[in-house]
Design an enzyme around this catalytic site. Structure first.
Site, PDB file in Angstrom:
ATOM      1  N   TYR A   1     -96.553  72.060 -34.098  1.00 55.22           N
ATOM      2  CA  TYR A   1     -95.641  71.246 -33.284  1.00 55.22           C
ATOM      3  C   TYR A   1     -94.502  72.063 -32.674  1.00 55.22           C
ATOM      4  O   TYR A   1     -94.293  72.037 -31.455  1.00 55.22           O
ATOM      5  CB  TYR A   1     -95.067  70.115 -34.124  1.00 55.22           C
TER       6      TYR A   1
ATOM      7  N   LYS B   1     -93.711  72.948 -28.563  1.00 54.11           N
ATOM      8  CA  LYS B   1     -92.545  72.526 -27.796  1.00 54.11           C
ATOM      9  C   LYS B   1     -91.797  73.730 -27.213  1.00 54.11           C
ATOM     10  O   LYS B   1     -91.221  73.632 -26.119  1.00 54.11           O
ATOM     11  CB  LYS B   1     -91.619  71.676 -28.670  1.00 54.11           C
TER      12      LYS B   1
END
Length: 250
Positions: free
Chosen positions: A173, A177
């Site tokens: 994750y 990002k």
């Protein structure tokens, strides 16, 4: 000029839905991007019941066929797009915040999870943005907002004494990002000459399904910064990374 047309991906719930609601209140035509047609239509119907102009668009950012079909549908019905909010994203750890996800620790992570997260959070943004760019170029004031996270900041997450020092290391994750941040800058640099403003936004720790509703901000509170970046004036920033409190370090 007719009312503005805004597409929000992953808009049938959470931050995306709250952003769609706020844009609808501003008088825009809002397109609810959703993988699940039923949930998308339910969200659009709720916005219409509240007086908004909303339409469901079936859109799975990892499925090129639905991305192409969504662009064709928008062109056929509206002829252009003014705002694109790339909100759809996954944590990769089910109903667990990446901060608590032991399955994302770099030394033991499953590469299939990493690929799946990047497929949605990075490659999906490229697919949707590129499909919508011809429609955005027809707008007098096109804006693109990419929904990121404070965890994307290399400055914040690399500080051993900073507010994110307690977060578990993440190979899925968080890097996805950070990659989205880099992508945002590259799109902004390419599209600057065309007047298309492209920015990334960190909405904060929000009460959503993605963290099993452990966040302390409401979706409506978090959506405010998305809407602000989506409605920038012509002299507004581009290639930036923002939270509700202002610019964030990369």
């Amino acid at each position: 000029m007719s009312k503005q047309i805004a597409l929000v991906t992953g808009a049938n719930k959470g931050i995306g839905r709250a952003a769609a609601e706020q844009l609808a209140v501003m008088g825009m035509t809002v397109l609810i991007g959703s993988r699940d047609p039923r949930r998308g239509e339910e969200a659009a119907a709720a916005l219409r019941a509240a007086g908004g102009d909303a339409h469901a668009i079936t859109l799975d950012v990892t499925d090129r066929a639905t991305v192409r079909a969504a662009a064709e549908q928008i062109e056929a019905h509206f002829g252009r797009l003014d705002i694109l909010i790339n909100n759809a994203g996954i944590t990769g750890s089910g109903q667990v915040s990446p901060a608590d996800a032991t399955d994302q620790i770099p030394s033991t992570v499953d590469l299939d999870m990493v690929r799946a997260v990047f497929e949605t959070n990075v490659f999906g943004v490229i697919a949707v943005t590129n499909a919508m760019l011809p429609l955005l170029r027809r707008s007098p004031a096109p804006r693109i907002v990419n929904v990121s996270s404070h965890a994307a900041s290399l400055t914040l997450t690399s500080d051993p004494d900073g507010p994110f020092a307690a977060l578990l290391p993440s190979a899925a994750y968080t890097p996805s990002k950070s990659a989205l941040s880099a992508l945002t800058v590259q799109y902004a640099n390419e599209l600057r000459k065309d007047g298309i403003l492209v920015n990334a936004v960190a909405p904060g720790y929000v009460d959503t399904d993605s963290n099993n509703h452990t966040g302390f901000l409401t979706p409506a509170q978090a959506a405010a910064v998305l809407v602000r970046l989506a409605t920038l004036d012509a002299d507004g920033p581009t290639a930036g990374f923002f939270s509700e409190d202002g610019p964030l370090p990369w």
